[in-house]
Write a protein that holds these residues in place. Structure first.
Motif, PDB file in Angstrom:
ATOM      1  N   LEU A 309     -24.515 -16.897  18.665  1.00  0.00           N
ATOM      2  CA  LEU A 309     -25.215 -17.297  17.453  1.00  0.00           C
ATOM      3  C   LEU A 309     -24.768 -16.431  16.285  1.00  0.00           C
ATOM      4  O   LEU A 309     -24.636 -16.884  15.159  1.00  0.00           O
ATOM      5  N   ASN A 331     -29.998 -14.415  12.556  1.00  0.00           N
ATOM      6  CA  ASN A 331     -29.395 -15.078  11.424  1.00  0.00           C
ATOM      7  C   ASN A 331     -29.413 -14.239  10.154  1.00  0.00           C
ATOM      8  O   ASN A 331     -30.418 -13.682   9.784  1.00  0.00           O
ATOM      9  N   THR A 333     -29.450 -15.188   7.218  1.00  0.00           N
ATOM     10  CA  THR A 333     -30.326 -15.730   6.178  1.00  0.00           C
ATOM     11  C   THR A 333     -31.750 -15.208   6.304  1.00  0.00           C
ATOM     12  O   THR A 333     -32.449 -15.112   5.308  1.00  0.00           O
ATOM     13  N   VAL A 334     -32.161 -14.878   7.490  1.00  0.00           N
ATOM     14  CA  VAL A 334     -33.520 -14.377   7.664  1.00  0.00           C
ATOM     15  C   VAL A 334     -33.705 -13.105   6.868  1.00  0.00           C
ATOM     16  O   VAL A 334     -34.713 -12.889   6.209  1.00  0.00           O
ATOM     17  N   SER A 339     -33.806 -18.354   2.824  1.00  0.00           N
ATOM     18  CA  SER A 339     -34.446 -19.334   3.701  1.00  0.00           C
ATOM     19  C   SER A 339     -35.353 -18.592   4.668  1.00  0.00           C
ATOM     20  O   SER A 339     -34.915 -17.799   5.480  1.00  0.00           O
TER      21      SER A 339
HETATM   22  C1  NAG Z   1     -30.013 -19.708  10.717  1.00  0.00           C
HETATM   23  O1  NAG Z   1     -29.776 -20.235   9.438  1.00  0.00           O
HETATM   24  C2  NAG Z   1     -29.665 -21.615   9.377  1.00  0.00           C
HETATM   25  C3  NAG Z   1     -29.302 -22.036   7.978  1.00  0.00           C
HETATM   26  O2  NAG Z   1     -29.976 -21.262   7.043  1.00  0.00           O
HETATM   27  C4  NAG Z   1     -30.985 -22.228   9.861  1.00  0.00           C
HETATM   28  O3  NAG Z   1     -30.873 -23.626   9.855  1.00  0.00           O
HETATM   29  C5  NAG Z   1     -31.255 -21.750  11.270  1.00  0.00           C
HETATM   30  O4  NAG Z   1     -32.498 -22.237  11.714  1.00  0.00           O
HETATM   31  C6  NAG Z   1     -31.272 -20.249  11.320  1.00  0.00           C
HETATM   32  N1  NAG Z   1     -31.396 -19.806  12.720  1.00  0.00           N
HETATM   33  C7  NAG Z   1     -32.280 -18.920  13.135  1.00  0.00           C
HETATM   34  C8  NAG Z   1     -32.258 -18.555  14.568  1.00  0.00           C
HETATM   35  O5  NAG Z   1     -33.065 -18.409  12.376  1.00  0.00           O
END
Ligand code: NAG
Ligand code: NAG
Ligand code: NAG
Ligand code: NAG
Ligand code: NAG
Ligand code: NAG
Ligand code: NAG
Ligand code: NAG
Ligand code: NAG
Ligand code: NAG
Ligand code: NAG
Ligand code: NAG
Length: 777
Positions: A309, A331, A333-334, A339
């Motif tokens: 991942l 991720n 982005t977290v 997001s």
């Molecule tokens: C990772 O980021 C993507 C796009 O922002 C999102 O769709 C996905 O759910 C995220 N995955 C996790 C494990 O947070």
């Protein structure tokens, strides 16, 4: 250290420091008994190495890769590689000699996460949301959950749900209520369990502990935890570790500056992998005070073949041998903020960024790192792909394939059969003379058609004893008194059509192919080829192709299992002998034939028994791999027998020795249960012996499916029979890679057979001790 190296480390470090960890299988495990500490780790190529303090405990050394390890009080478990579809656990006594092993888990769905408490082990099953726990009386063995991470303590298991909530389950509310009643609420990224306490890390990286906690938990931002009994350690964002607990427990001075990649704990012992040199350092007990280094270099995580991942740990490809280690953080982005994960409490992104010390430079590192990891993976994939293409990846002698010279020429659709036969003949002749002139072929006798017709009363029904891969089989006595089995290729006289033509060519091909491979093989457990005949038969008219084999007085294994009412094989020891004989024959084909020969049609009717009940493998050189286009279902069928055929081979069309291993596993199941590979169950529904028997083996209930026609196994035999069940289950694993080799199987069967003659030993040799009697609990 060279500067590029430093740069890479810095990347890894910044990842580790700034991103929440996602749990995965562990490469380090600690187990304590009252007297002993056993520390195991996966080293290069995912090989297991264990060391005990004081020395004494010997985990059987297997030269095999594992995808993860886990341990609890007095037991050590290993997970199969590359996917954790099997979990095998060893229990050792305090003095370390009485090693027993037991398979706790076996399923097509891999375990994605395992954790062990003191006596319990729990795991999460991939794709099913099921939490399984073992060695836990009173625990519902499988519980529906939405956990993505778990932690097991004494009498309780806590799970981290995919949305960051913590839920704990316990069996004895009076003793575990201290945990169950105080579960904190909030959004978490990590949970860990000690003996009577648990800790968790919030999404904002601060720490909370509950239960029978000892000492004040430290403040700060953390990414990982390791809890023992009345003691705890936590890993900071920058990879350093802080410890607290009973009697002022703290991290030894010498390790205060050490930057770790992961940490683990059990009771009083703590270990961590040093980020810079990957050595395993342990502390917490006086043994490690003088020398904390247990292994000089270990894997910092479990190797896997699945996609990561978050990208791979840089450089892990070469450490794993096969696969790579995934980065253990979430991720990007977290953390970046834009997001939000679901149910994340309102926490504006600038705040998160500030609090975790984010600056543009680090973000740049992270982005570079991510892209770098992804391209690293891509490069690995590319080279793997190239490597596979270049080498054909399964470069073996497909016993059904012939080189160009041996291929019969193509024929027009309108040509007549006889013409075909005559055209094909010179090619065959040439091929045969090649074989004979190879020198090895010298002992092959050439028989005349006349001679064989005479011996079989012109191939009469009375002499016919069965059908082989390319035609009928006859029994005959030659003029010199030798009894032989004669295999006569079917010669079709039907009017020619496309399919008929193909089939005829296939049969010609099979004939030469079988000769080719057979003429080079000589083994006690292979049916011996004595000679051949290749003559024009004016009566048909066509060329006849006939092979002459040694005659096997006792017929096929299939008949002994399924037809004869009284047979010497109504004995577990004799069945085991037959299995071992057959395994040795197949092993010879795989290991000693040059080039390697894959049988492709292992089944009970291809195992023959001679007068002294020695089993021999016949019909190798099966060759009807035939046309690929219009007749594809036929060619598939011809490449194996329904019920025995390796599902992976069927799916991938890639021939490997492991396909024979699969078929051999089916044969073992047939020997054990007395059921045909495909049989009708009590409701008349056709059932595969694999689907029917393996679940019983997995649950250690093989006694419920043993062939009722065989007297129940003696105490001497029960261990062997159980063990063969395990071998069989291993052989029919869906992934070829997870199956043992025929050499492994031969060794295992040898040990099992030996067990039939020795009383169940109080100190059994490790592999055979995987028995129902050797219960772990
Ligand atoms: C990772 O980021 C993507 C796009 O922002 C999102 O769709 C996905 O759910 C995220 N995955 C996790 C494990 O947070
Ligand atoms: C610890 O080991 C010693 C021998 O090494 C043994 O005599 C003693 O009984 C063991 N203690 C326990 C609690 O098992
Ligand atoms: C296990 O590790 C020790 C210490 O590094 C080493 O001496 C030993 O050879 C290893 N054993 C195996 C089987 O790799
Ligand atoms: C372990 O197996 C690998 C191949 O799987 C082999 O190269 C290596 O020599 C083996 N090591 C030992 C100690 O048997
Ligand atoms: C080790 O302990 C087991 C039982 O826990 C005992 O049966 C065995 O005899 C012991 N072996 C030694 C060498 O002390
Ligand atoms: C694997 O687990 C699933 C779900 O628990 C079950 O339905 C299936 O029968 C299991 N398969 C085997 C081979 O045990
Ligand atoms: C989990 O299952 C999915 C599909 O259900 C599969 O793609 C993935 O490889 C599996 N992971 C493991 C570790 O087996
Ligand atoms: C186990 O499951 C049964 C029903 O499925 C339930 O009644 C019981 O309370 C469960 N036990 C535990 C300890 O969760
Ligand atoms: C539950 O725990 C209490 C206190 O620790 C103990 O007395 C009791 O025997 C335990 N009950 C079971 C069923 O294990
Ligand atoms: C982190 O979050 C928890 C609960 O959400 C809160 O109690 C704690 O004070 C927070 N820590 C910091 C450092 O903000
Ligand atoms: C941990 O603390 C409990 C309660 O204070 C105590 O009974 C137990 O012996 C301690 N465990 C160890 C290993 O010191
Ligand atoms: C890691 O962080 C702690 C506290 O945040 C700090 O005291 C320590 O000096 C840092 N260590 C390194 C090596 O950066």
């Amino acid at each position: 250290m060279a500067s590029p190296c430093k740069f890479l480390l810095l990347l890894t470090l910044s990842f580790l420091a700034c991103l929440p960890l996602i749990s995965s299988l562990s490469s380090v495990s600690i187990s304590e008994t009252s007297n002993q500490t056993l520390i195991c780790a996966l080293l290069e190529s995912s090989r297991l190495n264990c060391t005990s303090f004081p020395t004494g405990i010997q985990i059987p050394s297997v030269n095999r890769s594992f995808s993860g390890i886990v341990a609890g009080d007095g037991f050590q478990c290993v997970l199969s590689f590359p996917s954790a579809t099997i979990m095998l656990c060893y229990r050792f006594s305090a003095n370390g000699t009485n090693m027993q092993s037991k398979r706790l888990y076996y399923n097509d769905s891999a375990l994605t996460e395992v954790a062990a408490g003191n006596t319990h082990v729990c795991g999460l099953v991939n794709g099913t949301n099921i939490l399984h726990c073992w060695q836990w009386r009173g625990f519902n063995s499988s519980v529906q959950s939405d956990f993505s991470g778990i932690a097991v303590g004494e009498g309780f298991v806590c799970g981290l749900s995919s949305i960051g909530r913590i839920k704990c389950i316990g069996t004895n509310s009076s003793s575990s209520s201290i945990i169950l009643d105080r579960v904190p609420s909030g959004n978490f990224q990590k949970v860990a369990a000690g003996f009577h306490h648990a800790c968790a890390i919030y999404r904002n990286q601060s720490l909370v502990c509950w239960g029978d906690t000892v000492g004040e938990e430290p403040q700060g931002e953390f990414v990982s935890l390791a809890l023992g009994e009345n003691r705890s350690c936590a890993m900071r964002r920058n990879g350093t570790v802080v410890c607290w607990g009973e009697n002022g427990f703290s991290l030894p001075e010498s390790l205060r500056e050490t930057v770790f990649m992961t940490i683990e704990a059990k009771r009083s012992v703590f270990c961590g992998v040093d980020l810079y040199n990957l050595s395993l350092l342990c502390w917490g007990n006086e043994i490690f005070d003088s020398n904390s280094m247990v292994f000089p270099r270990v894997l910092p995580g479990s190797c896997t073949n699945s996609e990561c991942l978050n990208g791979v740990v840089l450089g892990s490809g070469s450490m794993c041998g096969q696969g790579h280690i995934c980065n253990a953080y979430q991720n990007l982005t977290v953390v970046e903020g834009p997001s939000q994960p679901p149910l994340e409490p309102p926490s504006p992104s600038p705040e998160v960024r500030n609090r975790s010390g984010w600056n543009d430079k680090m973000v740049a590192f992270l982005v570079v790192g991510c892209v770098g990891s992804a391209s690293f993976l891509a490069v690995i994939c590319f080279f793997l792909f190239r490597y596979c293409k270049g080498r054909g990846c399964s470069k073996v002698h497909d016993s059904g394939r012939l080189d160009e010279a041996g291929m019969p020429p193509e024929h027009g659709l309108s040509q007549r059969q006889t013409v075909q036969a005559q055209q094909a003949a010179p090619v065959l002749e040439k091929r045969l003379s090649q074989l004979v002139s190879l020198g090895n072929g010298g002992h092959l006798e050439e028989f005349s058609l006349q001679e064989l017709r005479q011996a079989t009363d012109d191939f009469s029904q009375e002499h016919r004893i069965g059908t082989g891969s390319f035609g009928c089989v006859y029994r005959a006595t030659l003029e010199d008194g030798k009894e032989v089995a004669i295999k006569r290729a079917e010669v079709s006289t039907t009017s020619s059509n496309a399919v008929g033509t193909r089939r005829q060519e296939d049969k010609d091909t099979a004939f030469v192919s079988e000769l080719d491979s057979l003429s080079r093989l000589n083994h006690r457990n292979l049916v011996r080829l004595l000679g051949y005949c290749e003559d024009y038969n004016e009566q048909i008219p066509a060329y006849e192709r006939i092979l002459v084999y040694e005659y096997m007085n006792n017929g096929t294994l299939h008949d002994h299992l399924h037809k004869l009412h009284s047979s010497p094989l109504m004995s577990w020891t004799n069945r085991l002998r037959v299995a071992l004989d057959a395994a040795r024959g197949i092993e010879y084909l795989h290991m000693y034939a040059v080039p390697q020969i894959i049988h492709r049609d292992i089944k009970s009717s291809n195992i023959l028994l001679d007068a002294s009940l020695t089993a021999k493998v016949s019909d190798f050189g099966l060759s009807l791999m035939g046309p690929e286009d219009e007749d594809s279902h036929l060619s598939l069928h011809a490449a194996g027998t329904v019920g025995y055929m390796d599902p992976e081979y069927y799916r991938l069309q890639q021939l490997t020795p492991k396909s024979d291993v699969y078929s051999f596993g089916v044969l073992l199941l047939e020997l054990l249960s007395g059921h045909k590979a495909i049989h009708k169950n009590e409701n008349g529904v056709p059932t595969n012996v694999v689907d029917f028997v393996v679940p019983y083996i997995v649950q250690d209930e093989i006694h419920r499916v043993l062939d009722p026609n065989v007297p129940p196994p003696t105490p001497y035999e029960i261990e062997a029979v159980t063990y063969i069940g395990y071998i069989a289950a291993d052989c029919v694993t869906l992934e070829g890679r997870d199956r043992p080799s025929m050499t492994d199987i031969v060794h295992s069967l040898e040990r099992a057979l030996a067990a039939c003659f020795t009383p169940p030993s109080p100190i059994p040799s490790p592999p055979v001790s995987r028995s129902t009697t050797g219960s772990l609990t």
